[in-house]
Motif scaffolding. Structure first.
Motif, PDB file in Angstrom:
ATOM      1  N   LEU A 159     -24.423   8.040 -37.281  1.00  0.00           N
ATOM      2  CA  LEU A 159     -25.324   7.128 -37.972  1.00  0.00           C
ATOM      3  C   LEU A 159     -26.690   7.177 -37.307  1.00  0.00           C
ATOM      4  CD1 LEU A 159     -23.022   3.984 -38.419  1.00  0.00           C
ATOM      5  CD2 LEU A 159     -23.247   5.967 -39.916  1.00  0.00           C
ATOM      6  N   THR A 160     -27.739   7.157 -38.089  1.00  0.00           N
ATOM      7  CA  THR A 160     -29.086   7.171 -37.521  1.00  0.00           C
ATOM      8  C   THR A 160     -29.437   5.782 -36.989  1.00  0.00           C
ATOM      9  OG1 THR A 160     -30.058   6.675 -39.679  1.00  0.00           O
ATOM     10  CG2 THR A 160     -29.836   8.997 -39.086  1.00  0.00           C
ATOM     11  N   GLY A 161     -30.293   5.759 -35.990  1.00  0.00           N
ATOM     12  CA  GLY A 161     -30.767   4.492 -35.445  1.00  0.00           C
ATOM     13  C   GLY A 161     -29.934   3.931 -34.323  1.00  0.00           C
ATOM     14  N   THR A 162     -28.814   4.564 -34.007  1.00  0.00           N
ATOM     15  CA  THR A 162     -27.947   4.059 -32.947  1.00  0.00           C
ATOM     16  C   THR A 162     -27.499   5.206 -32.047  1.00  0.00           C
ATOM     17  OG1 THR A 162     -25.800   3.016 -32.460  1.00  0.00           O
ATOM     18  CG2 THR A 162     -25.991   4.218 -34.542  1.00  0.00           C
ATOM     19  N   ASP A 163     -27.248   4.889 -30.782  1.00  0.00           N
ATOM     20  CA  ASP A 163     -26.815   5.910 -29.833  1.00  0.00           C
ATOM     21  C   ASP A 163     -25.297   6.052 -29.788  1.00  0.00           C
ATOM     22  OD1 ASP A 163     -26.388   3.435 -28.698  1.00  0.00           O
ATOM     23  OD2 ASP A 163     -27.122   3.975 -26.708  1.00  0.00           O
ATOM     24  N   HIS A 164     -24.587   5.383 -30.696  1.00  0.00           N
ATOM     25  CA  HIS A 164     -23.130   5.495 -30.780  1.00  0.00           C
ATOM     26  C   HIS A 164     -22.719   6.113 -32.111  1.00  0.00           C
ATOM     27  CE1 HIS A 164     -21.712   2.864 -27.364  1.00  0.00           C
ATOM     28  NE2 HIS A 164     -23.009   2.554 -27.412  1.00  0.00           N
ATOM     29  N   ARG A 165     -21.692   6.937 -32.085  1.00  0.00           N
ATOM     30  CA  ARG A 165     -21.030   7.326 -33.310  1.00  0.00           C
ATOM     31  C   ARG A 165     -20.105   6.199 -33.759  1.00  0.00           C
ATOM     32  NH1 ARG A 165     -18.774  13.462 -32.292  1.00  0.00           N
ATOM     33  NH2 ARG A 165     -20.581  14.615 -33.070  1.00  0.00           N
ATOM     34  N   ALA A 166     -20.039   5.974 -35.053  1.00  0.00           N
ATOM     35  CA  ALA A 166     -19.064   5.026 -35.588  1.00  0.00           C
ATOM     36  C   ALA A 166     -17.696   5.702 -35.639  1.00  0.00           C
ATOM     37  CB  ALA A 166     -19.475   4.564 -36.976  1.00  0.00           C
ATOM     38  N   TRP A 213     -20.373   8.759 -27.581  1.00  0.00           N
ATOM     39  CA  TRP A 213     -21.638   8.341 -26.967  1.00  0.00           C
ATOM     40  C   TRP A 213     -22.024   9.336 -25.886  1.00  0.00           C
ATOM     41  CZ3 TRP A 213     -22.687   7.320 -21.862  1.00  0.00           C
ATOM     42  CH2 TRP A 213     -23.927   6.725 -21.586  1.00  0.00           C
ATOM     43  N   PRO A 214     -23.314   9.619 -25.698  1.00  0.00           N
ATOM     44  CA  PRO A 214     -24.426   9.276 -26.581  1.00  0.00           C
ATOM     45  C   PRO A 214     -24.429  10.153 -27.820  1.00  0.00           C
ATOM     46  CG  PRO A 214     -25.208  10.544 -24.697  1.00  0.00           C
ATOM     47  CD  PRO A 214     -23.749  10.320 -24.472  1.00  0.00           C
ATOM     48  N   ALA A 215     -24.754   9.573 -28.964  1.00  0.00           N
ATOM     49  CA  ALA A 215     -24.598  10.263 -30.234  1.00  0.00           C
ATOM     50  C   ALA A 215     -25.449  11.534 -30.321  1.00  0.00           C
ATOM     51  CB  ALA A 215     -24.949   9.317 -31.384  1.00  0.00           C
ATOM     52  N   ARG A 249      -8.091   0.631 -43.974  1.00  0.00           N
ATOM     53  CA  ARG A 249      -9.071   1.406 -43.224  1.00  0.00           C
ATOM     54  C   ARG A 249      -9.903   0.477 -42.348  1.00  0.00           C
ATOM     55  NH1 ARG A 249     -12.200   5.890 -46.566  1.00  0.00           N
ATOM     56  NH2 ARG A 249     -10.254   6.974 -46.083  1.00  0.00           N
ATOM     57  N   VAL A 250     -10.164   0.925 -41.127  1.00  0.00           N
ATOM     58  CA  VAL A 250     -10.949   0.153 -40.158  1.00  0.00           C
ATOM     59  C   VAL A 250     -12.148   0.987 -39.717  1.00  0.00           C
ATOM     60  CG1 VAL A 250     -10.965  -0.796 -37.814  1.00  0.00           C
ATOM     61  CG2 VAL A 250      -9.036  -1.257 -39.332  1.00  0.00           C
ATOM     62  N   LEU A 251     -13.298   0.351 -39.645  1.00  0.00           N
ATOM     63  CA  LEU A 251     -14.521   0.988 -39.156  1.00  0.00           C
ATOM     64  C   LEU A 251     -15.085   0.155 -38.018  1.00  0.00           C
ATOM     65  CD1 LEU A 251     -16.886   3.091 -39.511  1.00  0.00           C
ATOM     66  CD2 LEU A 251     -17.931   1.433 -41.064  1.00  0.00           C
ATOM     67  N   THR A 252     -15.444   0.803 -36.920  1.00  0.00           N
ATOM     68  CA  THR A 252     -16.150   0.109 -35.842  1.00  0.00           C
ATOM     69  C   THR A 252     -17.439   0.854 -35.538  1.00  0.00           C
ATOM     70  OG1 THR A 252     -16.050  -0.684 -33.542  1.00  0.00           O
ATOM     71  CG2 THR A 252     -14.844   1.340 -34.033  1.00  0.00           C
ATOM     72  N   SER A 253     -18.512   0.084 -35.323  1.00  0.00           N
ATOM     73  CA  SER A 253     -19.823   0.696 -35.094  1.00  0.00           C
ATOM     74  C   SER A 253     -20.672  -0.187 -34.193  1.00  0.00           C
ATOM     75  CB  SER A 253     -20.542   0.919 -36.427  1.00  0.00           C
ATOM     76  OG  SER A 253     -21.843   1.441 -36.221  1.00  0.00           O
ATOM     77  N   ASN A 254     -21.214   0.416 -33.142  1.00  0.00           N
ATOM     78  CA  ASN A 254     -22.247  -0.224 -32.330  1.00  0.00           C
ATOM     79  C   ASN A 254     -23.585   0.201 -32.915  1.00  0.00           C
ATOM     80  OD1 ASN A 254     -24.305  -0.668 -30.373  1.00  0.00           O
ATOM     81  ND2 ASN A 254     -22.790  -0.737 -28.743  1.00  0.00           N
ATOM     82  N   VAL A 255     -24.332  -0.765 -33.460  1.00  0.00           N
ATOM     83  CA  VAL A 255     -25.578  -0.433 -34.164  1.00  0.00           C
ATOM     84  C   VAL A 255     -26.808  -0.558 -33.262  1.00  0.00           C
ATOM     85  CG1 VAL A 255     -24.705  -0.929 -36.475  1.00  0.00           C
ATOM     86  CG2 VAL A 255     -25.674  -2.794 -35.108  1.00  0.00           C
ATOM     87  N   GLU A 256     -26.610  -0.643 -31.952  1.00  0.00           N
ATOM     88  CA  GLU A 256     -27.689  -0.613 -30.952  1.00  0.00           C
ATOM     89  C   GLU A 256     -28.818  -1.583 -31.285  1.00  0.00           C
ATOM     90  OE1 GLU A 256     -30.367   2.484 -28.291  1.00  0.00           O
ATOM     91  OE2 GLU A 256     -29.572   3.153 -30.217  1.00  0.00           O
TER      92      GLU A 256
END
Length: 318
Positions: free
Chosen positions: A300-307, A269-271, A100-107
């Protein structure tokens, strides 16, 4: 005379809407990203159905028949280009490993607090984290130092920091040069080498399209440099399938995991507005050695991207 006068504003409105949409669609037809604001509008190409529909309505009310023909032609082109781009299909070889792979921009690191429970809940084997600043990297090391003993990082503040966490042993590579950090590695996935590369090119901001194009071009060069080793290229690409620079990256043979799993147009984006209005600019791209069993976009809260969470299977190359 009343009807004739009333027809004028409707026809003008339809003409202006069709002209604006035609500029964007024309660049899509010509396989170019154009200039600002066309480049930015291309990310939202499917949403151009709305002004095109409005233009058709204005043409109908104004009885402006050339506008109707123009609008129908634009609708046809938009429908054609909304279809997924790039290759699909399943590998023929036998399965070698699933992970499993997860990618996330946490802003700027602000989404780290919500990323931690997501990692614990979904237990990915490899995690790509963009905009992971000093605090973000320290937090992830503290929380997951034992669970993810292997990592590659560009240690920096703000949007420039990035991180790859892995349960698999990693051999360091040079990564890809960019304004923001794009580390890379080769993972040993149950005895099979897999290239891992984080993607985070500059966004296509007005006046900064040159760096955006160059850095996407470097990612394309990375993908094209080795077409024999299985590859996972993941992150925030700041580009959708409607950008020519991103399509040229797919033309190296990479496949979009979200598309393979049936989510080719799910916005990331934007989340905050992704359920209503958004673009898919976060991707997990795979060499043909992989199949994608599922893809899920996480809020995810705190970021404008969905993981983006994907389940992958590596197959033996025939």
């Amino acid at each position: 005379m009343t009807n004739q006068r009333g027809r004028g504003p409707g026809a003008w409105c339809a003409g202006l809407l069709c002209a604006a949409v035609s500029v964007v669609v024309g660049c899509r037809v010509a396989d170019t990203d154009g200039i600002t604001p066309v480049t930015q509008l291309l990310a939202f190409l499917p949403w151009l159905l709305l002004p095109t529909g409005a233009a058709l309505l204005c043409s109908l009310l104004a009885r402006w028949w050339p506008g109707l023909v123009w609008g129908v032609a634009l609708l046809g082109l938009l429908a054609w280009f909304i279809e997924p781009y790039g290759k699909a299909g399943e590998p023929d070889g036998r399965p070698l490993a699933s992970f499993r792979v997860l990618t996330s921009n946490v802003e700027f690191g602000r989404g780290t607090g919500s990323l931690v429970p997501a990692i614990r809940r979904f237990d990915p084997a490899v995690v790509f984290v963009e905009e992971c600043d000093y605090t973000c990297q320290a937090t992830l090391r503290q929380k997951f130092g034992d669970a993810y003993p292997y990592r590659r990082a560009v240690v920096a503040g703000g949007s420039e920091g990035s991180l790859i966490l892995s349960r698999y042993p990693l051999r360091a590579t040079d990564g890809v040069t960019g304004t923001m950090g794009m580390p890379g590695a080769v993972a040993d996935v149950r005895g099979h080498p897999v290239r891992l590369q984080l993607a985070h090119p500059m966004p296509p901001l007005p006046g900064q399209l040159g760096p955006w194009r160059r850095e996407l071009g470097r990612l394309r060069a990375f993908a094209a440099a080795d077409r024999h080793t299985p590859t996972v290229l993941a992150g925030d690409f700041n580009a959708s399938q409607d950008h020519a620079a991103f399509r040229h990256l797919l033309d190296t043979g990479l496949r979009d995991a979200a598309r393979l799993a049936g989510h080719d147009r799910t916005p990331s984006w934007p989340a905050r507005t992704a359920r209503i209005l958004g673009a898919q600019i976060d991707h997990v791209l795979l060499s043909p050695d992989f199949s994608a069993n599922s893809a899920r976009f996480l809020r995810l809260t705190g970021t404008d991207h969905r993981a983006l969470l994907t389940d992958l299977t590596l197959h033996q190359r025939e």
